[in-house]
Design an enzyme around this catalytic site. Structure first.
Site, PDB file in Angstrom:
ATOM      1  CE  LYS A   1      30.475  62.768 -45.300  1.00  8.65           C
ATOM      2  NZ  LYS A   1      29.340  63.447 -45.955  1.00  8.65           N
TER       3      LYS A   1
ATOM      4  NE  ARG B   1      28.919  58.562 -50.449  1.00  7.13           N
ATOM      5  CZ  ARG B   1      29.705  59.646 -50.428  1.00  7.13           C
ATOM      6  NH1 ARG B   1      30.913  59.568 -49.952  1.00  7.13           N
ATOM      7  NH2 ARG B   1      29.247  60.789 -50.865  1.00  7.13           N
TER       8      ARG B   1
ATOM      9  NE  ARG C   1      30.179  70.916 -51.004  1.00  5.20           N
ATOM     10  CZ  ARG C   1      30.140  69.667 -50.563  1.00  5.20           C
ATOM     11  NH1 ARG C   1      30.330  69.406 -49.284  1.00  5.20           N
ATOM     12  NH2 ARG C   1      29.879  68.694 -51.387  1.00  5.20           N
TER      13      ARG C   1
ATOM     14  NE  ARG D   1      32.131  68.428 -54.906  1.00  8.25           N
ATOM     15  CZ  ARG D   1      32.044  67.733 -53.775  1.00  8.25           C
ATOM     16  NH1 ARG D   1      32.738  68.111 -52.721  1.00  8.25           N
ATOM     17  NH2 ARG D   1      31.291  66.664 -53.696  1.00  8.25           N
TER      18      ARG D   1
ATOM     19  NE  ARG E   1      26.973  64.777 -53.923  1.00  9.55           N
ATOM     20  CZ  ARG E   1      27.543  65.873 -53.452  1.00  9.55           C
ATOM     21  NH1 ARG E   1      27.157  67.057 -53.877  1.00  9.55           N
ATOM     22  NH2 ARG E   1      28.471  65.790 -52.531  1.00  9.55           N
TER      23      ARG E   1
END
Ligand code: AMP
Length: 238
Positions: A24, A103, A137, A181, A192
């Protein structure tokens, strides 16, 4: 229902929906430039809040919630969004893009009282692919540019790693170090994705019934951007 005193945002709102890791943020930043709509990522905003030197009960709470992969409460998020919607508003802006908001259903219901969602772009990938993408990531500590070390070639997916060109450990744009992260570690990733299915996925149906949900499956990561851009262009101008 709109409450007395709530300001209403009059330009189109584009919502980017999709599980963590689907891209996104990467797609959103490109769409923002191409369609002259500023993008607001609640996740990025919250990360910059906790990365600062300041400390407060709110910042400590946000830090803990994010590291655990849980969601911040709806009221706090809504306050942040309301402030952002009317901040930095320029006549040339064609609207706003939200990445990571709403969300939950209550967040979507609140958003409906303060602005009009023109379209919801729902990005999806298979869950196993998302897990690999999240684990691979990397993010620039300075400017938050996104990179990815994962090479994914299976089940019709073909994703090349997205690495800095000059030095693999440093951001091409600003030279800062790349980081992994804390919420991209295995336990937080699992949480998540679970939270996404429980709290956020119901938004697909919520927006589908309003006739404004448009789903895309980018199987080649950012390489898919050109056709995604064309399709979203048609949606925005409809
Ligand atoms: P993201 O970068 O979008 O995955 O967001 C990172 C984290 O920020 C999430 O795991 C949540 O802890 C928090 N967050 C971001 N957006 C929201 C939201 N709309 N509602 C609640 N929490 C959020």
């Amino acid at each position: 229902m709109e409450k007395k005193g709530d300001k209403v945002y009059s330009k189109p709102i584009l919502v980017l929906l999709g599980a963590p890791g689907v891209g996104k943020g990467t797609f959103g930043k490109k769409l923002s430039k191409d369609f002259h709509m500023p993008i607001f990522s609640t996740g990025e905003y919250l990360r910059s809040l906790v990365a600062g030197k300041e400390s407060s009960p709110l910042i400590e709470r946000v830090k803990k919630i994010m590291a655990e992969g849980k969601l911040l409460d709806d009221d706090t998020i809504i306050q942040i969004i309301k402030k952002r919607l009317f901040e930095d508003e320029k006549p040339e802006n064609q609207g706003i893009i939200f990445d990571g908001f709403p969300r939950t259903i209550p967040q979507a219901e609140k958003l409906a009282t303060i602005g009009k969602v023109k379209a919801v772009i729902n990005f999806f990938n298979k869950e196993a692919i998302l897990v690999e993408k999240l684990a691979g990531r990397r993010e620039c500590e300075g400017c938050h540019e996104a990179y990815n070390v994962a090479v994914i070639k299976k089940e019709g997916y073909e994703m090349e790693p997205l690495l800095p060109k000059k030095d693999v450990a440093k951001c091409d744009k600003c030279g800062s170090k790349l980081m992994h992260r804390s919420d991209d570690q295995p336990i937080a990733i699992a949480e998540r994705l679970k939270v996404y299915h429980e709290k956020t996925a119901p938004l697909e149906n919520y927006y589908k019934t309003q006739g404004i949900l448009h789903s895309f499956e980018p199987k080649k990561g950012v390489t898919d951007y050109p056709w995604v851009k064309v399709e979203i262009g048609k949606i925005i101008s409809a």
